[in-house]
Write an enzyme that holds these catalytic residues in place. Structure first.
Site, PDB file in Angstrom:
ATOM      1  CB  CYS A  71      -0.908  -0.019   1.231  1.00  0.00           C
ATOM      2  SG  CYS A  71      -1.738   1.537   1.541  1.00  0.00           S
ATOM      3  CG  HIS A  94      -6.249   9.757   1.304  1.00  0.00           C
ATOM      4  ND1 HIS A  94      -6.475   8.502   0.800  1.00  0.00           N
ATOM      5  CD2 HIS A  94      -6.563  10.629   0.328  1.00  0.00           C
ATOM      6  CE1 HIS A  94      -6.909   8.616  -0.444  1.00  0.00           C
ATOM      7  NE2 HIS A  94      -6.980   9.894  -0.760  1.00  0.00           N
TER       8      HIS A  94
HETATM    9  P1  AMP Z   1      -7.714  10.367  -3.746  1.00  0.00           P
HETATM   10  O1  AMP Z   1      -8.124  10.631  -5.174  1.00  0.00           O
HETATM   11  O2  AMP Z   1      -8.637  11.004  -2.738  1.00  0.00           O
HETATM   12  O3  AMP Z   1      -7.462   8.909  -3.488  1.00  0.00           O
HETATM   13  O4  AMP Z   1      -6.367  11.156  -3.548  1.00  0.00           O
HETATM   14  C1  AMP Z   1      -5.105  10.579  -3.651  1.00  0.00           C
HETATM   15  C2  AMP Z   1      -4.104  11.704  -3.509  1.00  0.00           C
HETATM   16  O5  AMP Z   1      -2.845  11.136  -3.250  1.00  0.00           O
HETATM   17  C3  AMP Z   1      -3.963  12.577  -4.755  1.00  0.00           C
HETATM   18  O6  AMP Z   1      -4.276  13.934  -4.421  1.00  0.00           O
HETATM   19  C4  AMP Z   1      -2.490  12.405  -5.145  1.00  0.00           C
HETATM   20  O7  AMP Z   1      -1.912  13.590  -5.643  1.00  0.00           O
HETATM   21  C5  AMP Z   1      -1.873  11.971  -3.827  1.00  0.00           C
HETATM   22  N1  AMP Z   1      -0.652  11.187  -3.940  1.00  0.00           N
HETATM   23  C6  AMP Z   1      -0.430  10.124  -4.737  1.00  0.00           C
HETATM   24  N2  AMP Z   1       0.819   9.650  -4.545  1.00  0.00           N
HETATM   25  C7  AMP Z   1       1.389  10.438  -3.603  1.00  0.00           C
HETATM   26  C8  AMP Z   1       2.670  10.469  -2.976  1.00  0.00           C
HETATM   27  N3  AMP Z   1       3.636   9.576  -3.274  1.00  0.00           N
HETATM   28  N4  AMP Z   1       2.922  11.430  -2.061  1.00  0.00           N
HETATM   29  C9  AMP Z   1       1.974  12.337  -1.756  1.00  0.00           C
HETATM   30  N5  AMP Z   1       0.736  12.353  -2.298  1.00  0.00           N
HETATM   31  C10 AMP Z   1       0.453  11.428  -3.214  1.00  0.00           C
HETATM   32 ZN    ZN Z   2      -2.223   1.303   3.729  1.00  0.00          ZN
END
Ligand code: AMP
Ligand code: ZN
Length: 117
Positions: A4, A99
Site C-alpha cells: 500500500c 486519507h
Molecule cells: P484520492 O483521489 O482522494 O485517493 O487522492 C489521492 C491523492 O494522493 C492525490 O491527491 C495524489 O496527488 C496523492 N498522492 C499520490 N501519490 C502520492 C505520494 N507519493 N505522495 C503524496 N501524495 C500522493
Molecule cells: Zn495502507
C-alpha cells in the site's frame, strides 16, 4: 499492508514531505497540490476507506479531524480550510488507504462541487 502506497509512506519506505506525526496519524504534503495548502492526513494503521471502518477505528478518525485545524494554520491556511475524504468508486478514491485532504491557503478554495445536469 505490504504494497500500500500510504502504508509505505508511513513506514518511511517512500519519501514524503511530512508535516506531522503522532502515535495514530501521519500527515504530509500532497504530491500534486490543488491549492496552496494541500495536505493528506492518514491513519498509521491501514484502513482502506470510510466504507471499511470498524468500531476500533473511531478514535483515529477523530484524531484526523482534530489535527486538521492546527496543521492548516501551521501550513498557511489560517482562516479556514476544507476537508475532503474521497470514498470508494463513487467518491473517486484513487489511493486505497483512507486519507483526509486538507485544502486551503490565503484565498477561498471555491464552491463545494460543480453541479451536473
Ligand atoms: P484520492 O483521489 O482522494 O485517493 O487522492 C489521492 C491523492 O494522493 C492525490 O491527491 C495524489 O496527488 C496523492 N498522492 C499520490 N501519490 C502520492 C505520494 N507519493 N505522495 C503524496 N501524495 C500522493
Ligand atoms: Zn495502507
Amino acid at each position: 499492508m505490504d504494497n500500500c502506497l500510504f502504508c509505505k509512506i508511513v513506514r518511511g519506505e517512500i519519501p514524503s514531505r511530512k508535516v506531522y506525526e503522532d502515535d495514530e496519524v501521519f500527515a504530509f504534503h500532497d504530491i500534486n497540490p490543488l491549492r496552496p495548502v494541500h495536505l493528506l492526513v492518514v491513519p498509521k494503521h491501514h484502513i482502506t476507506s470510510l466504507a471499511t471502518i470498524v468500531e476500533a477505528d473511531v478514535p483515529v478518525l477523530g484524531r484526523i479531524l482534530a489535527v486538521a485545524n492546527k496543521l492548516a494554520i501551521a501550513q498557511g491556511s489560517p482562516d479556514g480550510f476544507r476537508v475532503i475524504i474521497n470514498t470508494g468508486r463513487v467518491g473517486n478514491q484513487e489511493v486505497q488507504h483512507l486519507h483526509a485532504h486538507i485544502v486551503g491557503g490565503p484565498d477561498p478554495v471555491g464552491p463545494m462541487l460543480k453541479k451536473i445536469n
